[in-house]
Write a protein that holds these residues in place. Structure first.
Motif, PDB file in Angstrom:
ATOM      1  N   LYS A 105       0.829  -1.213   0.000  1.00 34.55           N
ATOM      2  CA  LYS A 105       0.000   0.000   0.000  1.00 34.55           C
ATOM      3  C   LYS A 105       0.858   1.255   0.000  1.00 34.55           C
ATOM      4  CE  LYS A 105      -4.131  -1.909   2.171  1.00 34.55           C
ATOM      5  NZ  LYS A 105      -5.000  -1.892   3.359  1.00 34.55           N
ATOM      6  N   GLU A 108       2.384   1.709  -3.412  1.00 41.44           N
ATOM      7  CA  GLU A 108       1.367   2.226  -4.337  1.00 41.44           C
ATOM      8  C   GLU A 108       1.153   3.722  -4.110  1.00 41.44           C
ATOM      9  OE1 GLU A 108      -2.069  -0.212  -3.583  1.00 41.44           O
ATOM     10  OE2 GLU A 108      -1.279  -1.908  -4.724  1.00 41.44           O
ATOM     11  N   SER A 109       1.099   4.139  -2.846  1.00 40.57           N
ATOM     12  CA  SER A 109       0.931   5.556  -2.527  1.00 40.57           C
ATOM     13  C   SER A 109       2.122   6.366  -3.018  1.00 40.57           C
ATOM     14  CB  SER A 109       0.765   5.755  -1.020  1.00 40.57           C
ATOM     15  OG  SER A 109      -0.421   5.177  -0.570  1.00 40.57           O
ATOM     16  N   LYS A 111       4.151   5.597  -5.476  1.00 41.82           N
ATOM     17  CA  LYS A 111       4.106   5.630  -6.939  1.00 41.82           C
ATOM     18  C   LYS A 111       3.093   6.669  -7.411  1.00 41.82           C
ATOM     19  CE  LYS A 111       3.414   2.615 -10.912  1.00 41.82           C
ATOM     20  NZ  LYS A 111       3.086   1.260 -11.360  1.00 41.82           N
ATOM     21  N   LYS A 112       1.938   6.706  -6.757  1.00 47.43           N
ATOM     22  CA  LYS A 112       0.900   7.668  -7.124  1.00 47.43           C
ATOM     23  C   LYS A 112       1.380   9.095  -6.885  1.00 47.43           C
ATOM     24  CE  LYS A 112      -3.926   8.732  -6.133  1.00 47.43           C
ATOM     25  NZ  LYS A 112      -5.094   8.400  -5.318  1.00 47.43           N
ATOM     26  N   VAL A 113       1.995   9.366  -5.747  1.00 40.28           N
ATOM     27  CA  VAL A 113       2.499  10.706  -5.418  1.00 40.28           C
ATOM     28  C   VAL A 113       3.614  11.094  -6.385  1.00 40.28           C
ATOM     29  CG1 VAL A 113       3.763  12.042  -3.672  1.00 40.28           C
ATOM     30  CG2 VAL A 113       1.798  10.653  -3.005  1.00 40.28           C
ATOM     31  N   THR A 114       4.494  10.154  -6.714  1.00 44.46           N
ATOM     32  CA  THR A 114       5.580  10.424  -7.659  1.00 44.46           C
ATOM     33  C   THR A 114       5.013  10.793  -9.024  1.00 44.46           C
ATOM     34  OG1 THR A 114       6.988   8.852  -6.483  1.00 44.46           O
ATOM     35  CG2 THR A 114       7.673   9.473  -8.695  1.00 44.46           C
ATOM     36  N   GLU A 115       3.991  10.061  -9.485  1.00 47.85           N
ATOM     37  CA  GLU A 115       3.352  10.379 -10.776  1.00 47.85           C
ATOM     38  C   GLU A 115       2.709  11.762 -10.734  1.00 47.85           C
ATOM     39  OE1 GLU A 115       0.625   7.176 -11.511  1.00 47.85           O
ATOM     40  OE2 GLU A 115       2.231   5.753 -12.005  1.00 47.85           O
ATOM     41  N   GLU A 116       2.063  12.080  -9.614  1.00 47.86           N
ATOM     42  CA  GLU A 116       1.436  13.404  -9.486  1.00 47.86           C
ATOM     43  C   GLU A 116       2.486  14.513  -9.512  1.00 47.86           C
ATOM     44  OE1 GLU A 116      -0.985  13.280  -5.934  1.00 47.86           O
ATOM     45  OE2 GLU A 116      -2.455  11.950  -6.876  1.00 47.86           O
ATOM     46  N   GLN A 119       3.570  15.052 -13.033  1.00 48.42           N
ATOM     47  CA  GLN A 119       2.534  15.768 -13.803  1.00 48.42           C
ATOM     48  C   GLN A 119       2.548  17.261 -13.469  1.00 48.42           C
ATOM     49  OE1 GLN A 119      -1.172  13.799 -13.009  1.00 48.42           O
ATOM     50  NE2 GLN A 119      -0.708  12.062 -14.346  1.00 48.42           N
TER      51      GLN A 119
END
Length: 121
Positions: A105, A108-109, A111-116, A119
């Motif tokens: 988890k 995943e968090s 990875k999501k923050v890194t992608e944001e 962006q």
């Protein structure tokens, strides 16, 4: 094979009629007849102050184990150790599964923050 019980004073063994045997707190076995000959609260063998406990089928299992054969004790404690080991292993695996799930988890968090962040840049 159980350890033979005998009086450490007169060396009598259990027979019928059986005198009761006592275990002293200093580790000696004394028959009821010899126990009556000695001083109260003093061991007939080592002459130290002691308490006595009559041996019977109701005696604490820890005391009874002193008179069990080593092979019997090994089987008994081997079974107990195996049960304890299995119990502890089960709980370690449960804790490990929890931490693995938590790590997934968090990854995943991350990875999501890194992608944001990418962006936003």
């Amino acid at each position: 094979m159980a350890v033979p019980v005998f009086c450490n004073v007169c060396f009598c063994e259990p027979c019928k009629p059986t005198p009761r045997f006592s275990l002293t707190s200093c580790g000696h076995v004394i028959c009821e007849i010899c126990l009556q000959k000695g001083k109260k609260d003093e061991c007939l063998i080592c002459r130290t102050p002691c308490r006595t406990l009559f041996l019977s089928k109701q005696t604490n299992p820890d005391i009874q184990s002193l008179f069990m054969g080593i092979d019997t004790l090994c089987k008994k404690y081997s079974k107990e150790i195996t049960q304890i080991s299995e119990f502890q292993e089960k709980h370690r695996k449960h804790l490990l599964a929890y931490h693995r799930q938590k790590t997934v988890k968090l990854e995943e968090s991350l990875k999501k923050v890194t992608e944001e962040m990418h962006q936003i840049q």
